[in-house]
Write a protein that holds these residues in place. Structure first.
Motif, PDB file in Angstrom:
ATOM      1  N   PHE A  70       0.768  -1.245  -0.029  1.00 41.42           N
ATOM      2  CA  PHE A  70       0.108   0.115  -0.048  1.00 41.42           C
ATOM      3  C   PHE A  70       0.924   1.340  -0.198  1.00 41.42           C
ATOM      4  O   PHE A  70       1.923   1.143   0.307  1.00 41.42           O
ATOM      5  CB  PHE A  70      -0.697   0.009   1.222  1.00 41.42           C
ATOM      6  CG  PHE A  70      -1.970  -0.952   1.346  1.00 41.42           C
ATOM      7  CD1 PHE A  70      -3.069  -0.924   0.713  1.00 41.42           C
ATOM      8  CD2 PHE A  70      -1.429  -2.368   1.860  1.00 41.42           C
ATOM      9  CE1 PHE A  70      -4.025  -1.922   0.872  1.00 41.42           C
ATOM     10  CE2 PHE A  70      -2.389  -3.311   2.082  1.00 41.42           C
ATOM     11  CZ  PHE A  70      -3.887  -3.085   1.470  1.00 41.42           C
ATOM     12  N   ASN A  71       0.247   2.251  -0.580  1.00 40.29           N
ATOM     13  CA  ASN A  71       0.979   3.670  -0.353  1.00 40.29           C
ATOM     14  C   ASN A  71       0.929   3.909   1.239  1.00 40.29           C
ATOM     15  O   ASN A  71      -0.016   4.092   1.971  1.00 40.29           O
ATOM     16  CB  ASN A  71       0.238   4.731  -1.036  1.00 40.29           C
ATOM     17  CG  ASN A  71       1.212   6.020  -0.908  1.00 40.29           C
ATOM     18  OD1 ASN A  71       1.878   6.260  -0.175  1.00 40.29           O
ATOM     19  ND2 ASN A  71       1.006   6.835  -1.990  1.00 40.29           N
ATOM     20  N   PRO A  72       2.234   4.231   1.807  1.00 46.13           N
ATOM     21  CA  PRO A  72       2.120   4.362   3.443  1.00 46.13           C
ATOM     22  C   PRO A  72       1.599   5.508   3.509  1.00 46.13           C
ATOM     23  O   PRO A  72       1.505   5.827   4.881  1.00 46.13           O
ATOM     24  CB  PRO A  72       3.742   4.185   3.872  1.00 46.13           C
ATOM     25  CG  PRO A  72       4.353   4.353   2.409  1.00 46.13           C
ATOM     26  CD  PRO A  72       3.425   4.151   1.328  1.00 46.13           C
ATOM     27  N   MET A  73       1.473   6.596   2.799  1.00 43.48           N
ATOM     28  CA  MET A  73       0.847   8.009   3.101  1.00 43.48           C
ATOM     29  C   MET A  73      -0.720   7.757   3.119  1.00 43.48           C
ATOM     30  O   MET A  73      -1.481   8.906   3.423  1.00 43.48           O
ATOM     31  CB  MET A  73       1.421   8.946   2.316  1.00 43.48           C
ATOM     32  CG  MET A  73       2.972   8.901   2.084  1.00 43.48           C
ATOM     33  SD  MET A  73       3.501   9.399   3.680  1.00 43.48           S
ATOM     34  CE  MET A  73       5.583   9.607   3.149  1.00 43.48           C
ATOM     35  N   ASP A  74      -1.319   6.681   2.211  1.00 45.24           N
ATOM     36  CA  ASP A  74      -2.437   6.648   1.854  1.00 45.24           C
ATOM     37  C   ASP A  74      -3.484   6.759   3.131  1.00 45.24           C
ATOM     38  O   ASP A  74      -3.429   5.732   3.749  1.00 45.24           O
ATOM     39  CB  ASP A  74      -2.881   5.564   0.887  1.00 45.24           C
ATOM     40  CG  ASP A  74      -2.867   6.174  -0.440  1.00 45.24           C
ATOM     41  OD1 ASP A  74      -2.599   7.329  -0.725  1.00 45.24           O
ATOM     42  OD2 ASP A  74      -3.101   5.400  -1.307  1.00 45.24           O
ATOM     43  N   THR A  75      -4.326   7.795   3.375  1.00 46.33           N
ATOM     44  CA  THR A  75      -5.024   7.703   4.388  1.00 46.33           C
ATOM     45  C   THR A  75      -6.459   7.134   4.107  1.00 46.33           C
ATOM     46  O   THR A  75      -6.969   7.595   3.060  1.00 46.33           O
ATOM     47  CB  THR A  75      -5.332   9.070   5.381  1.00 46.33           C
ATOM     48  OG1 THR A  75      -6.026   9.837   4.448  1.00 46.33           O
ATOM     49  CG2 THR A  75      -4.065   9.485   6.023  1.00 46.33           C
ATOM     50  N   GLU A  76      -7.206   6.261   4.882  1.00 47.58           N
ATOM     51  CA  GLU A  76      -8.288   5.593   4.279  1.00 47.58           C
ATOM     52  C   GLU A  76      -9.319   5.570   5.660  1.00 47.58           C
ATOM     53  O   GLU A  76      -8.999   4.394   6.361  1.00 47.58           O
ATOM     54  CB  GLU A  76      -8.306   4.170   3.809  1.00 47.58           C
ATOM     55  CG  GLU A  76      -9.568   3.741   3.163  1.00 47.58           C
ATOM     56  CD  GLU A  76      -9.778   3.867   1.658  1.00 47.58           C
ATOM     57  OE1 GLU A  76     -10.761   4.255   1.333  1.00 47.58           O
ATOM     58  OE2 GLU A  76      -8.627   3.907   1.042  1.00 47.58           O
ATOM     59  N   THR A  77     -10.062   6.491   6.165  1.00 48.85           N
ATOM     60  CA  THR A  77     -10.628   6.585   7.549  1.00 48.85           C
ATOM     61  C   THR A  77     -11.456   5.385   7.717  1.00 48.85           C
ATOM     62  O   THR A  77     -11.746   4.897   8.700  1.00 48.85           O
ATOM     63  CB  THR A  77     -11.100   7.839   7.859  1.00 48.85           C
ATOM     64  OG1 THR A  77     -11.630   8.475   6.699  1.00 48.85           O
ATOM     65  CG2 THR A  77     -10.287   8.895   8.287  1.00 48.85           C
ATOM     66  N   ALA A  78     -12.027   5.034   6.545  1.00 45.77           N
ATOM     67  CA  ALA A  78     -13.119   3.787   6.898  1.00 45.77           C
ATOM     68  C   ALA A  78     -12.321   2.441   7.255  1.00 45.77           C
ATOM     69  O   ALA A  78     -12.935   1.701   7.743  1.00 45.77           O
ATOM     70  CB  ALA A  78     -13.656   3.419   5.350  1.00 45.77           C
TER      71      ALA A  78
END
Lengths: 305, 298, 329
Positions: free
Chosen positions: B60-68
């Motif tokens: 995964f992109n370590p910066m990608d935030t996915e609050t769900a």
């Protein structure tokens, strides 16, 4: 002897004085200190006013001289946050640090020296290998992480101890254990290697040759010989212990000097930081001084100069 | 025919080179004989590989935030080590944190080592007032805890990767200076240096030709062990909220974020910490072996 | 004459990080009551290992007596338990070491260290102990005894320390004293004094002494019999007079020839060519064959132990004469 003490006290004062000077200029030269001392969103006129009240608009050497004159009188200024005396705040948290550091120190010493001695005696047996393995592992584990793990297992999961603070009677256990393990590894390793060094010495063989038992050689003779270098390490280690204490205090919200300084750093309360540095470097020097004195008691060859 | 002749030719010429190589070969055959040294060496190699190509292998992109997807435990929806409070993949962040730690460890040790060595050599070789001044500075720095010094310097300079490196160097050079100085003092007393002085070799030449080469071993040993110390120091400082700042992934600041979720996300404090332990363990095992090996040769 | 010590076919193995070596390869000798036996040989020939095995002081984590017997007063001692060995050490047999400078513990007083064997092996009270220590210190030629017992080793000179070491070794009046090059580290004048002292004590207490040295002059002065060792074996054994008059083994001859003599002052000293081989690179057959000026083709095989005119010699040169037992003696 008195000459030695006077010399060391002078040396200590010089070191502490230079330390304060260093931090003073570090803080002042790294930018406008007023900004450091104020929240980043402070309005301009407030900054200017504050600068004047704190005296930061004066030339640097005047500020420095002023600061030193106050410090010599024991005045480190007031905390910018609570407005109390900065030194007073640090000193009031000193007992907490002392309690934590001393208990951890005693615990690690009581465990480390027997393990180290036994490990050297049973060299290359499973006991020794196990001990050496643990010390290698122990040195690789950062104390703050160990603290976190302890909190997770013993406080969060098992509810045996509180997660932090100093109010509950059991709140001491986890920080003490964390800090003790932190210095345990080094003490075991050092005791073992010094004992091995000593056990190789000719004078140990001499004692064996007149029929003294290994156990007696180990506990009476070799330990006294190994004690000298071990004391040196313990003195250095008390310093390291102080370092570990800073981190441990923060992890467990233990209200000692380390946490005070850390909080002061977070809120840019530099008078408190300076007072903290003063007290810590003083403690450091006193520990080293005490180690030197102890040295002369153990080793008859050393004459204090 | 001619080929064969040429081959033996080069073989003969390369004899001295071969001999130097055998030193190298014996180094590795000794390494293979030591279980712990070899284990340390493998861990270090592995870390380097991860540090260099890590960004290619992260799922995964370590910066990608996915609050769900926040605070998922390990082994759910392809997140090997779970996700953090912002739904970022912990595994990918641990992998990328390797590069930060290694960079900091190596850069700081090299720079602090060079600065400390130069100062130590100057102090030990010229003695006099220079030695006194330099050693007082060392005393001052050693009169308070390393971590605290890094913290204070970092707090003054401000956070960030560059500033944590500078802080570590400022706090860390003294150890090198002290060790190098005492080594220089010891070497100066050796017979071969006295012989040089007696035969009129210039001071500069003695320093460069005779003292510096003898410092190589102690410096290498010290440096190898300091790498782990510096990596742990950076992690500690980042853990305390200074040093490397999120969202840039570093093991220390991951633990800092994790400690607030200690009640419901054990994985956030477990994996970055394990990464630090494995790294420090590998470096220390190798460093210990190196010290014994080089000591043995002396 | 009664034997105080009887070593037969002793083998010792060392385990090191880089494999095993065998520093002793079947050593047999006897020491009679009241006799001084000299053991000579270059460094690394197994002199010290032999005597450390007799004392039971080999480092037990790496060394092992793999074969052979040691009889002390007709009692086999290699199989004794450690605590039983301890009872012998310091009381019935004791040892003086090479390095007086490092053989005394720097952080304990002389008195404390001297009282140790007495505490272990006698039931003397404090006052008697002190009296004994002072008497013994006087015997080894130390004056100012009251002062010395409160001093630390670093306050004494090398010669004084070696006297203290001797005092420590003989304080329980042992039957056997092992001296491992006790004078090598000392000045020549002090050396002579220490040798005289040993002679005096030996006569007074009627003990046996094993004297390890590489100084043949000391052997001539002090010993009744000589053993020459080379690479973990005894190559020659003879009484002192015979040894100096007609050495048999080429190695012994070499040693004697390399000894300076007064009337040959200006001549170049003889040196045995080459060096002692390492224990893992011994030549086949006779281990001295690669350095021996007399070597011939039979030396490729293990040499026999031969008795010649009361001497014992391990060499093919005398094989035509009476061949002793192939192994051991």
């Amino acid at each position: 002897m008195p000459e030695f003490i006077i010399k060391r006290v002078l040396q200590t004062l010089i070191v502490v004085f230079l330390a304060l000077t260093g931090v003073f200029f570090l803080v002042r030269l790294s930018g406008d200190p007023t900004i450091l001392f104020l929240p980043p969103d402070a309005p301009k006129d407030q900054i200017a006013e504050y600068r004047h009240t704190l005296g930061f608009d004066r030339p640097l050497y005047v500020q420095y001289a002023d600061y030193i004159i106050h410090v010599v009188q024991g005045d480190f200024g007031d905390s910018l946050v609570t407005k109390e005396s900065a030194l007073g705040r640090i000193l009031s948290s000193f007992p907490a640090t002392l309690q934590l550091a001393l208990s951890a120190f005693v615990v690690s010493l009581v465990i480390a020296i027997p393990i180290g001695v036994l490990s050297a005696y049973k060299r290359n047996t499973w006991f020794d290998k196990f001990g050496v393995g643990l010390t290698v592992l122990g040195q690789a584990i950062p104390s703050f992480w160990l603290g976190l793990l302890f909190i997770y297992f013993f406080a969060v999961k098992l509810h045996w101890f509180p997660t932090g603070g100093r109010s509950a009677s059991l709140s001491m256990i986890l920080p003490t254990a964390t800090l003790a393990i932190y210095s345990l590894a080094r003490l075991v390793r050092f005791t073992r290697s010094k004992m091995l060094d000593v056990l190789k010495k000719d004078y140990i063989r001499t004692m064996k040759a007149v029929g003294v038992s290994t156990l007696e050689i180990l506990t009476k003779y070799a330990l006294k010989n190994a004690l000298l270098p071990i004391i040196t390490l313990i003195a250095l280690d008390l310093g390291a212990l102080l370092e570990g204490a800073v981190i441990t205090e923060i992890v467990f919200s233990w209200p000692g000097i380390g946490m005070q300084v850390m909080n002061a750093l977070m809120s840019r309360d530099f008078p408190v930081v300076m007072a903290g540095i003063f007290v810590i470097s003083l403690i450091y020097s006193v520990i080293n001084f005490a180690a030197d004195l102890l040295y002369s008691v153990v080793d008859p060859q050393i004459r204090l100069k | 025919m001619t080929n064969v002749v040429r081959k033996t030719d080069t073989e003969e010429k390369s004899m001295p080179v071969l001999r130097r190589k055998s030193h190298f070969v014996s180094f590795f055959s000794d390494l293979i004989r030591s279980k712990t040294g070899l284990a340390g060496f493998f861990i270090i190699c592995l870390l380097f590989v991860i540090g260099i190509i890590g960004f290619l292998i992260v799922p995964f992109n370590p910066m990608d935030t996915e609050t769900a997807q926040k605070l998922l435990p390990p082994h759910t929806e392809g997140h090997l080590m779970g996700t953090d409070q912002l739904g970022r993949d912990v595994f990918s962040r641990v992998i990328l944190g390797t590069r930060v730690s290694l960079t900091i460890g190596i850069v700081t040790v090299v720079l602090a080592g060079v600065i400390g060595t130069v100062i130590g050599v100057l102090a030990g070789f010229f003695r006099g007032w220079l030695d006194m001044v330099l050693m007082r500075i060392v005393d001052v720095q050693l009169s308070f805890p390393f971590i605290l010094l890094v913290l204070v310097v970092n707090a003054v300079l401000g956070s960030g990767l560059k500033n944590i490196i500078i802080s570590l160097i400022i706090a860390g050079w003294v150890v090198f200076a002290r060790v190098v100085r005492s080594e220089v003092l010891a070497i100066r007393e050796k017979e071969f240096i006295i012989a040089c002085v007696a035969t009129g070799v210039s001071g500069w030449e003695i320093m460069v030709k005779h003292i510096l080469p003898n410092l190589f071993t102690p410096i290498i040993v010290l440096a190898s062990l300091q790498v782990a110390n510096f990596i742990i120091a950076e992690a500690s400082v980042s853990f305390l909220g200074f040093g490397v700042q999120p969202p840039q992934p570093a093991w220390g600041n991951m633990l800092n974020e994790g400690k607030d979720y200690i009640f419901n996300a054990w994985w956030m404090i477990t994996f970055p910490g394990l990464a630090i332990v494995i790294t420090a363990l590998g470096i220390n095992l190798f460093g210990d072996w190196l010290r014994d090996e080089l000591d043995h040769d002396l | 004459m009664k034997n105080i010590l009887d070593v037969s076919n002793l083998e010792v193995k060392f385990q090191t990080r880089r494999g095993g070596v065998q520093p002793l390869r079947g050593v047999s000798f006897r020491v009679h009551e009241g006799e001084t036996l000299g053991i000579v040989g270059e460094s690394g020939c197994g002199k010290s290992v032999t005597l450390l095995s007799v004392m039971g002081l080999l480092p037990n984590d790496m060394a092992e007596i793999s074969k052979g017997k040691v009889l002390f007063e007709d009692q086999e001692i290699t199989h004794l338990k450690e605590h039983e060995r301890r009872k012998l050490r310091g009381s019935k047999m004791s040892m003086i070491f090479q390095e007086p400078m490092t053989s005394l513990n720097p952080v304990f007083t002389i008195g404390d260290q001297l009282s140790q064997p007495l505490r272990k092996h006698t039931k003397l009270g404090k006052k008697e102990m002190k009296k004994r220590i002072i008497d013994m210190l006087k015997l080894v030629g130390i004056s100012r005894t009251e002062e010395i017992i409160h001093q630390y080793p670093h306050q004494l000179s090398g010669g004084m320390r070696q006297r203290v070491m001797i005092c420590l070794a003989i304080i329980c009046e042992p039957q056997l004293l092992i001296a491992d090059e006790p004078t090598t580290a000392l000045d020549v004048t002090i050396q002579a004094q220490i040798l005289d002292l040993l002679k005096k004590i030996k006569q007074k207490n009627n003990m046996s002494i094993i004297f390890i040295t590489h100084d043949l002059g000391v052997v001539a002065e002090l010993c009744d019999r000589v053993i020459v060792m080379y690479t973990g074996q005894i190559v020659e054994e003879a009484d002192v007079r015979t040894f100096f008059n007609s050495p048999k083994h080429p190695y012994s001859k070499g040693l004697l020839a390399s000894m300076p003599k007064e009337d040959e002052r200006k001549q170049k000293l003889y040196a045995i060519k080459g060096n002692v081989p390492g224990l893992n690179e011994l030549p086949l057959g006779c281990s001295f064959s690669n350095r021996c000026p007399m070597a011939f083709d039979r030396c490729k095989m293990s040499p026999p132990v031969v008795k010649v005119d009361g001497q014992i010699c391990r060499c093919w040169l005398y094989a035509e004469q009476k061949v002793g037992e192939q192994h051991g003696e």
